[in-house]
Each structure stands twice: as structure tokens, then as C-alpha cells.
Write an enzyme that holds these catalytic residues in place. Structure first.
Site, PDB file in Angstrom:
ATOM      1  N   ASP A  70      -6.951   4.251  -4.721  1.00 45.28           N
ATOM      2  CA  ASP A  70      -7.638   4.122  -3.426  1.00 45.28           C
ATOM      3  C   ASP A  70      -8.260   5.498  -3.199  1.00 45.28           C
ATOM      4  OD1 ASP A  70      -7.902   2.263  -0.910  1.00 45.28           O
ATOM      5  OD2 ASP A  70      -7.345   4.183  -0.057  1.00 45.28           O
ATOM      6  N   LYS A  87       0.881  -1.184   0.000  1.00 41.22           N
ATOM      7  CA  LYS A  87       0.000   0.000   0.000  1.00 41.22           C
ATOM      8  C   LYS A  87       0.910   1.222   0.000  1.00 41.22           C
ATOM      9  CE  LYS A  87      -4.386   1.075   0.096  1.00 41.22           C
ATOM     10  NZ  LYS A  87      -5.533   0.379  -0.496  1.00 41.22           N
TER      11      LYS A  87
END
Ligand code: NDP
Length: 449
Positions: free
Chosen positions: A162, A122
Site C-alpha cells: 500500500d 490491513k
């Protein structure tokens, strides 16, 4: 386990969200470690909580007034035991190491559940795209990529979007990657259809969340048709969750953003949802404007002093949190149960606090944690990588069919693992155990690396 949690707290001081995610997984997998002492000896869990690599960097850029701006960039390469690192970039002012480590940690198990060969990662920045011009966003994205590109590659690390990173940002990021590497590879997913993207990728997380809810309902011989639904958020995940609810004959009552929410008792129709998509994706407006256009809807501003979110305090059958982490506190969870909600399928990552999760489990409602129910997005990202490698594009029907099959298989894996370890119907344990076991087996096979 107590010692393990204490060790995590000492090594990661103040990383509240990361410690929250670790504690939940640790609790679920304790019976697995008891059954497989070899995992304890090889310190599999201890290794899983330490990112394989953490990259922290400076992102200088110049705004439209000619002023120099500096943001911080991150990439957490959490675990590559079953495939290249895979997980989105988040651009939001709240981004910090703890949030990205929690997201990277969750991503490892989520990706393992998809059945596709993807490790977990991430990244992102504390940059806030809100209120910035397209040119400012482009300059920022180019600066971000001019540093992170050296760590990425189609077989190394493949980021996606995201919060705050949609089609526009992926385009700018990809453009700079391609220029610096002088090659056209599928290094980011969520690309435009004309340049390597996959059909259904924008829809995948929202659709997958609703497919998962349908699977849960099917265990009770029920379906979404005729059910009333509360949805939070109005971004990518929320929009397509709403679209799928409508397609399956359900009624959507709410949508929100970080300022407030709208409640439309008459239901958010296809036409109204098209307006939301235009408002959010083109005009980049606020959800408040929905109630100005459709006076039958009521807009309520979020008041943190209230101690609960009134969005979760309406009579309904299902709830789909699709905004952000910890958006359902214990009071919200109790309100949902009291209002008759008996299906919660998380589109966002870790949107429910641990006390809220316990309330759902104690009340035996159908509750799916995000790492299972929102895995549709990364699954179709995996399919985008496959299509890029094959230099082929599959049809909408083909990709949607894959997505449905993957969500079904994640559902079965959760049910199977929960049953095997004596907690039938507990999707939290099921998802954590099924994901953990797959990654643990790969780590054991690869030795101490
Ligand atoms: P978007 O940026 O498209 O939308 C986010 C939405 O959530 C916006 O409506 C935003 O409102 C709202 N929001 C963000 N922060 C807060 C906050 N602190 N309080 C209240 N509302 C907030 O992001 P996505 O739809 O892509 O992501 C939503 C969630 O889904 C995240 O948890 C993400 O990690 C998760 N997810 C996303 C995937 C994807 O494929 N995109 C895959 C799997 C999970 P505002 O506009 O005011 O900021």
C-alpha cells in the site's frame, strides 16, 4: 441507525476515518437490513465493525548512525467470513489505528466484490520510508516481520503493499518470513516475478480504476478516447492509471505528490511518464523535478491554508484521485463539477469526504467509490495467490483478461444492487450493498462466531 452510529462512536472514540467509513456503509445498507430483519437479529453489522483480531506491536531497529529507533506496528484482521484476511501494509508517518481500521473495513467489502474468496485486513506502521537508505528500510522490514510472521500464512492472512510499501519492501518482508518459517509460500502478494509474483500485479490497481471508468462511460455510449484527465499521486496507482489512460487514447494533465502537483497542458506523454516512473521508483525524487525537466509544465506547491487543492480546479473530463484518503474536500468536489468533470473513478481508498460524495451524487456524474474502482489490485493479488497454489505463472494477457472481466463483473454487481434497492446509477450504494450482502450471507451461514 442513529443508535448504531452512537454505539460505534462510543466504542471507537476519536477514530475519525474509521467512523467515516462505517457511517457511509451503514447508510447504504439500511434498506437491506429493513428487508432482512434476520441480519439485525444476528447483529451482522455490529459484528462487522469489530475487528476479529487487532495486533499491535513494537518494531525496534537501528539506523545508519547506529541509533536505536522504535516504531509501532499494526495488523487489523477485520473479517474472514469469505476467505483468509487479505489487505496491504501501509508505511507512512500518519498511520494510526483509525486509518488502518477504516482501510480494513473497506477492504472487507472490496474483496467481496472481486468474486474471489478473500476476507479483509490491513496493517502497517508509522515508519516513514522517505529519506531512509535501502539498508535502513531492510532492517526495519526485517524487524517488522520478525513479530508479525506468526500471525500470517497462505490460508490465514496474506498481506500486500500500500502507501510506502512497494516491490523493495515486499522483498525484504518476504525474505524474513521465508527465513523464520523455513518455507516458501505465497504469503505476501506483490512479489517479484522471479520469486512467485504475478504479471500485471504492479499495474492492476491503476489499470482497474481506468477499466472501471471505461465501464461507467460505456453506459453512456462513451469511451476514454480524447478525454482530458486529472490524476493525483505519482506512486504505484497513479503511474499505472496514467499508463492505461494513455493506452486508451486519453490525455493526462496532472500528477502530484504530498508536496505539490504538476500541470502539463500539452499532456503527459509516454516518454514523460517513463521519466516519472524512473524519478519515483528509482531515484525516489519529487514531482517538482518534472517541471524542471519539462518547462512546459507548471509546478504548484500544496498550500493547506488555501482550503482547496488547485489540482482539482482545472477544466477536464475525468478525475482519478490516486494519492490518499480525504484528498477531495467539498470545495474540490464543487470545483471538479464546475470545471466539467463528469467521471470520477477513485484509485485511492476513500479519497473523497462525505460532503464531496454528496456533491457528485447530486450532480449525477459517473462516480465510482474506491472499494469498487480500485479493487483491481487485490483482485490480481488473489490471482497471484491462485498461481502460487498451482505453482504456475499465467501470461500477461491471461492476467489482464481476468482483471478486465473482474472489473466488469464488479461494475455489473454495483449496478444490479443499486437498481434492486431503488437507487439506479448510485455506485456508492451499489458497492456497499453488493459487498455487504455477500459477507452477511457467509456470516449467517457460519453462526455466531
Ligand atoms: P504509493 O506510496 O506508491 O504512492 C502514494 C502517492 O500518494 C505518492 O505520490 C504520495 O506522495 C502521495 N501521497 C501520500 N500521502 C499523501 C498525502 N497525505 N497528501 C498528498 N499526497 C499524498 O502508494 P499507492 O500508489 O500504492 O497508493 C495510493 C492510494 O491507492 C492509497 O490510498 C492506497 O490505499 C490506494 N490503493 C493502493 C493499492 C495498491 O495496489 N497499491 C490497492 C488499492 C488501493 P509522497 O511521495 O509525497 O508521499
Amino acid at each position: 441507525m442513529k443508535e448504531f452510529i452512537k454505539m460505534c462512536e462510543e466504542c471507537n472514540p476519536g477514530e475519525v476515518e474509521f467512523l467515516q467509513a462505517v457511517a457511509e456503509v451503514a447508510e447504504s445498507v439500511k434498506p437491506v437490513l429493513d428487508k432482512h430483519p434476520e441480519y439485525r437479529t444476528a447483529k451482522v453489522l455490529e459484528r462487522m465493525v469489530e475487528p476479529e483480531r487487532t495486533i499491535l506491536f513494537r518494531i525496534p531497529w537501528v539506523n545508519d548512525r547506529g541509533e536505536v529507533q522504535i516504531n509501532r506496528g499494526y495488523r487489523i484482521e477485520m473479517n474472514s467470513a469469505i476467505g483468509p484476511y487479505k489487505g496491504g501494509f501501509r508505511f507512512h508517518p500518519s498511520v494510526n489505528l483509525s486509518i488502518l481500521k477504516f482501510l480494513g473495513f473497506e477492504q472487507v467489502y472490496k474483496n467481496a466484490l472481486t468474486t474471489l474468496p478473500m476476507g479483509g485486513g490491513k496493517g502497517g506502521s508509522n515508519f516513514d520510508p522517505k529519506g531512509k537508505s535501502d539498508n535502513e528500510v531492510m532492517r526495519f522490514c526485517h524487524s517488522f516481520m520478525s513479530e508479525i510472521f506468526r500471525h500470517l500464512g497462505p490460508n490465514t492472512d496474506v498481506p500486500a503493499g500500500d502507501i510506502g510499501v512497494g516491490a523493495r519492501e515486499i522483498g525484504y518482508l518476504f525474505g524474513m518470513y521465508k527465513k523464520l518459517r523455513n518455507e516458501f509460500t505465497g504469503v505476501l502478494t506483490g512479489k517479484g516475478l522471479e520469486w512467485g509474483g504475478s504479471l500485471i500485479r504492479p499495474e492492476a490497481t491503476g489499470y482497474g480504476t481506468i477499466y472501471f471508468a471505461s465501464e461507467m462511460l460505456a453506459t453512456k455510449d462513451e469511451a476514454l478516447e480524447g478525454k482530458t484527465c486529472l490524476i493525483s499521486g505519482s506512486g504505484n496507482v497513479a503511474q499505472y492509471a496514467a499508463e492505461k489512460v494513455l493506452e486508451l487514447g486519453g490525455k493526462v494533465l496532472t500528477l502530484s505528490d504530498s508536496s505539490g502537483y504538476i500541470y502539463d497542458e500539452s499532456g503527459i506523454s509516454r516518454e514523460k511518464l517513463d521519466y516519472v516512473m524512473y524519478l519515483k521508483n528509482v531515484e525516489r525524487g519529487r514531482i517538482k523535478e518534472y517541471a524542471e525537466k519539462y518547462p512546459e509544465a507548471v509546478y504548484t506547491a500544496i498550500d493547506p491554508a488555501l482550503g482547496y487543492n488547485p489540482l482539482w480546479n482545472h477544466k477536464a473530463d475525468c478525475a482519478f484521485p490516486c494519492a490518499t484518503q480525504n484528498e477531495i474536500n467539498a470545495k474540490d468536489a464543487a470545483n471538479l463539477v464546475a470545471n466539467g468533470v463528469n467521471v470520477v473513478s477513485e484509485g485511492a481508498n476513500m479519497p473523497t469526504v462525505p460532503e464531496g460524495v454528496n456533491i457528485f451524487l447530486e450532480n449525477k456524474i459517473l462516480y465510482a467509490p474506491g472499494k469498487a474502482s480500485n479493487a483491481g489490485g487485490v483482485s490480481v493479488s488473489g490471482l497471484e495467490m491462485t498461481q502460487n497454489s498451482l505453482r504456475l505463472s499465467w501470461t500477461r494477457e491471461e492476467v489482464d483478461d481476468y482483471l478486465k472481466r473482474i472489473m466488469k463483473s464488479i461494475h455489473s454487481a454495483c449496478i444490479g444492487a443499486a437498481d434492486e434497492y431503488g437507487t439506479p446509477g448510485n455506485y456508492v450504494n451499489g458497492a456497499n450493498i453488493a459487498g455487504f450482502v455477500k459477507v452477511a450471507k457467509a456470516m449467517m451461514a457460519q453462526g455466531i462466531v
